[in-house]
Design a protein around this motif. Structure first.
Motif, PDB file in Angstrom:
ATOM      1  N   ILE A   1       0.837  -1.207   0.000  1.00  0.00           N
ATOM      2  CA  ILE A   1       0.000   0.000   0.000  1.00  0.00           C
ATOM      3  C   ILE A   1       0.873   1.258   0.000  1.00  0.00           C
ATOM      4  O   ILE A   1       0.642   2.194  -0.762  1.00  0.00           O
ATOM      5  CB  ILE A   1      -0.969  -0.020   1.197  1.00  0.00           C
TER       6      ILE A   1
ATOM      7  N   GLU B   1       2.524   1.825  -3.420  1.00  0.00           N
ATOM      8  CA  GLU B   1       1.572   2.349  -4.402  1.00  0.00           C
ATOM      9  C   GLU B   1       1.313   3.838  -4.172  1.00  0.00           C
ATOM     10  O   GLU B   1       1.243   4.617  -5.114  1.00  0.00           O
ATOM     11  CB  GLU B   1       0.264   1.565  -4.353  1.00  0.00           C
ATOM     12  N   LEU B   2       1.165   4.228  -2.912  1.00  0.00           N
ATOM     13  CA  LEU B   2       0.934   5.652  -2.628  1.00  0.00           C
ATOM     14  C   LEU B   2       2.165   6.494  -2.971  1.00  0.00           C
ATOM     15  O   LEU B   2       2.036   7.601  -3.501  1.00  0.00           O
ATOM     16  CB  LEU B   2       0.541   5.837  -1.165  1.00  0.00           C
TER      17      LEU B   2
ATOM     18  N   LEU C   1      -4.105   9.370  -6.588  1.00  0.00           N
ATOM     19  CA  LEU C   1      -3.660   8.782  -5.325  1.00  0.00           C
ATOM     20  C   LEU C   1      -4.679   7.775  -4.802  1.00  0.00           C
ATOM     21  O   LEU C   1      -4.308   6.727  -4.271  1.00  0.00           O
ATOM     22  CB  LEU C   1      -3.416   9.866  -4.281  1.00  0.00           C
TER      23      LEU C   1
ATOM     24  N   GLU D   1      -4.189   4.670  -6.859  1.00  0.00           N
ATOM     25  CA  GLU D   1      -2.986   3.961  -6.430  1.00  0.00           C
ATOM     26  C   GLU D   1      -3.213   3.252  -5.095  1.00  0.00           C
ATOM     27  O   GLU D   1      -2.789   2.116  -4.897  1.00  0.00           O
ATOM     28  CB  GLU D   1      -1.801   4.919  -6.315  1.00  0.00           C
ATOM     29  N   GLY D   2      -3.884   3.944  -4.173  1.00  0.00           N
ATOM     30  CA  GLY D   2      -4.191   3.329  -2.886  1.00  0.00           C
ATOM     31  C   GLY D   2      -5.076   2.105  -3.039  1.00  0.00           C
ATOM     32  O   GLY D   2      -4.859   1.083  -2.378  1.00  0.00           O
ATOM     33  N   CYS D   3      -6.054   2.189  -3.935  1.00  0.00           N
ATOM     34  CA  CYS D   3      -6.938   1.043  -4.181  1.00  0.00           C
ATOM     35  C   CYS D   3      -6.176  -0.124  -4.796  1.00  0.00           C
ATOM     36  O   CYS D   3      -6.437  -1.285  -4.460  1.00  0.00           O
ATOM     37  CB  CYS D   3      -8.104   1.454  -5.086  1.00  0.00           C
TER      38      CYS D   3
ATOM     39  N   VAL E   1      -4.301  -1.692  -1.919  1.00  0.00           N
ATOM     40  CA  VAL E   1      -5.218  -2.459  -1.076  1.00  0.00           C
ATOM     41  C   VAL E   1      -5.636  -3.750  -1.784  1.00  0.00           C
ATOM     42  O   VAL E   1      -5.690  -4.817  -1.165  1.00  0.00           O
ATOM     43  CB  VAL E   1      -6.451  -1.609  -0.691  1.00  0.00           C
TER      44      VAL E   1
END
Length: 98
Positions: A59, A62-63, A76, A79-81, A84
């Protein structure tokens, strides 16, 4: 001889250097595992710490990718999804294999 090299310190270091991206990707879970081991955690707990630290690292990476790309809020969030989603996949594999 078929081109194989006996495992020794030099061969191990050469292998680690050759596969450095893989080693680098494993550092966060290995660090979590080592900290849990030093703290006296059981093997099962230490393995859980390693898995969850890997999920957290996915995570975070990705962020960071989104931040480095100067993605906006939507980027963002995307990317967060993705992070996750990858984390959930890792946890699902853990459940299926245990």
């Amino acid at each position: 001889m078929n081109g194989e090299v006996r495992l020794n310190g030099r061969a191990l270091l050469a292998g680690l250097a050759h596969d450095w991206p893989i080693v680098r990707g494993a550092l966060v879970p290995l660090l979590g595992l080592a900290i849990a081991w030093i703290a006296g955690a059981s093997t099962k707990t230490a393995a859980g710490v390693a898995v969850f630290s890997a999920v957290a690292a996915l995570i975070a990476i990705e962020l960071l990718v989104g931040l480095r790309a100067r993605a906006g809020v939507k980027g963002l969030l995307l990317e967060g999804c993705v992070g996750v989603g990858l984390g959930v996949a890792v946890l699902a594999l853990r459940v299926m294999l245990h």
